[in-house]
Design an enzyme around this catalytic site. Sequence first.
Site, PDB file in Angstrom:
ATOM      1  N   ASP A  66       1.015  -1.194   0.056  1.00  0.00           N
ATOM      2  CA  ASP A  66      -0.116  -0.415   0.209  1.00  0.00           C
ATOM      3  C   ASP A  66       1.408   0.858   0.251  1.00  0.00           C
ATOM      4  O   ASP A  66       1.819   1.354   1.096  1.00  0.00           O
ATOM      5  CB  ASP A  66      -0.896  -0.004   1.684  1.00  0.00           C
ATOM      6  N   GLU A 226      36.338   1.998  15.317  1.00  0.00           N
ATOM      7  CA  GLU A 226      36.897   3.901  14.804  1.00  0.00           C
ATOM      8  C   GLU A 226      37.361   4.661  16.520  1.00  0.00           C
ATOM      9  O   GLU A 226      36.795   4.287  17.267  1.00  0.00           O
ATOM     10  CB  GLU A 226      34.941   3.862  14.521  1.00  0.00           C
ATOM     11  N   GLU A 234      33.528   0.260  12.701  1.00  0.00           N
ATOM     12  CA  GLU A 234      33.560   0.332  10.874  1.00  0.00           C
ATOM     13  C   GLU A 234      34.074  -1.292  10.285  1.00  0.00           C
ATOM     14  O   GLU A 234      34.871  -1.861  11.109  1.00  0.00           O
ATOM     15  CB  GLU A 234      34.429   0.908  10.303  1.00  0.00           C
ATOM     16  N   HIS A 283      32.029   7.747   4.322  1.00  0.00           N
ATOM     17  CA  HIS A 283      32.989   7.913   3.411  1.00  0.00           C
ATOM     18  C   HIS A 283      32.605   6.669   1.925  1.00  0.00           C
ATOM     19  O   HIS A 283      31.995   5.879   2.191  1.00  0.00           O
ATOM     20  CB  HIS A 283      34.070   7.885   2.819  1.00  0.00           C
ATOM     21  N   ARG A 355      41.712  15.378   5.014  1.00  0.00           N
ATOM     22  CA  ARG A 355      40.655  14.948   5.860  1.00  0.00           C
ATOM     23  C   ARG A 355      39.675  15.660   6.357  1.00  0.00           C
ATOM     24  O   ARG A 355      38.878  16.113   6.839  1.00  0.00           O
ATOM     25  CB  ARG A 355      40.817  13.643   6.532  1.00  0.00           C
ATOM     26  N   GLU A 377      36.835  10.015  -3.388  1.00  0.00           N
ATOM     27  CA  GLU A 377      36.569   9.683  -1.710  1.00  0.00           C
ATOM     28  C   GLU A 377      35.175  10.853  -1.404  1.00  0.00           C
ATOM     29  O   GLU A 377      36.415  12.014  -1.235  1.00  0.00           O
ATOM     30  CB  GLU A 377      37.324   9.745  -0.811  1.00  0.00           C
ATOM     31  N   ARG A 379      33.418  12.739   1.322  1.00  0.00           N
ATOM     32  CA  ARG A 379      33.490  12.872   2.472  1.00  0.00           C
ATOM     33  C   ARG A 379      32.165  13.352   3.382  1.00  0.00           C
ATOM     34  O   ARG A 379      32.202  13.077   4.292  1.00  0.00           O
ATOM     35  CB  ARG A 379      34.373  13.468   3.153  1.00  0.00           C
TER      36      ARG A 379
END
Length: 488
Positions: A66, A226, A234, A283, A355, A377, A379
């Site tokens: 639906d 991490e 990760e 990333h 970074r 990459e 980020r």
Amino acid sequence: MPYKLIDGKIAPLTFTAEEVMKRLKEDKIKFIDLQFTGLFGRFHHTTMDAKMFRIEDFADGLPKVDGSSIRGFTEIHESDLIIRPDPATYATIPWIEQAPTARLICDILSGGSKRDIFPRDPRGLAKKAERYCGEQGYDTSYWGPEVEFFVFDKLEVNTMTPYQGQSYHITSREAPWSSDNVGYALRLKDGYLPSAPGDTLMEYRNQCVDVLTNNFGIVCDAHHHEVATAGQCEIDIRFDTLVNAADSVQSYKYIVKNIAQKRNMMATMMPKPIALDNGSGMHVNVSLWNKGKNLFYDPDDDYAEMSQTARYFGGGIMEHAQALASIVAPTTNSYRRLVPGYEAPVYVAWSTGNRSAIIRIPAHYKGQKFSAMKRIEFRAPDPSCNPYLAFCAIMAAGLDGIRKKRDIGDPVKEDIFKMTPKRRRELGITQLPASLRQAYEALESDSAFLKPILDDETIEKIIEHEERENVEVSVRPHPHEFALYADV
């Protein structure tokens, strides 16, 4: 497409409709979980008795949805939708033990006689993006998402009594505020790659990798803790083509959440659940290929071995970065992550190792031997996004940059976080939106680049949804405001 390891090598694991029907019997499957993704990234499902499933259902689909009850899909007068299972996505679900169950990811079709792909089916839009990429002369694009998430022992949230106060409480045996860490607490921003006993989640991640690889055919390279405290993780999954990579992200989220729950824990893709610590990003690594050649690689570029095609693709991402934020960072909480000082990218710039920029060109290796690894990459995305839509939007921005020849410009090798505003202006460095409202307003004014893939109604639905969620948060006082202002 799922994969498997054969003698240490990665090989595609493709299932046809006939093979799935055979596997249902061999695996003694009793129930089939039919899974699909809503416009805003929620994973939905409906389950049916395996005995009732026919091979014709792979072609005809099943009238199981639906659309008016799925946010962002249809109005009540046009609600009948069909889901069509993709046999290539067959996987068994090991944590459902009482009745063996398999899953199939589905495309969403409009009801009626046409049975076209529903125009707001995220997976259908991802397929459209792949076709559009091919029409522009690139037969393959590869996508490598790096998905981070938190695993808490417990999360308690009180939002039911807004006039008496709202609160949340995170319990984690790793956290410095926990009484259960027996002296091995991970300090804020000090959780990167600790060994046990500081890292309490290695066995949990091992189990996730085992299920990802052996049940769902999603090959994992490695996993680790991490930077943040309180269980930030990760698991690195192998790059794949656009639709397959988005399927893998949705399966990844589904798996890590369910295995955490089986262990009496709670996994969350919320980008910034912990104050004063790093948030979770996603990333996205991307490259364009043609006839087996990586078109982002150029050995004559001394700085980053980056081709002009890659420079234009990255230039498109940078040109549309503010509008892209609305799709790749689609929650109010996303903008608590996108602040200086916590490794999250805030500034529209690029470099190889920087970074603090939104685009990084990984340069661990150089030379023809490693040409297949050359990629951009991006980020800015976080794991709260819908991966199908995020990859569509990134593709559209990059191809727009190629079409318009928008060069990415010079790299920024300095730490942008430490620059003065004057220095940033001198270098022409702009900033990502500081709030969800700024992001969806940017999308309102810059959406033409998306039109080859997303239609006007889909874009309008995204903006309406984000505007509603922004209001939901902005009308409520934040607890810290009482500390700041109660005595004014």
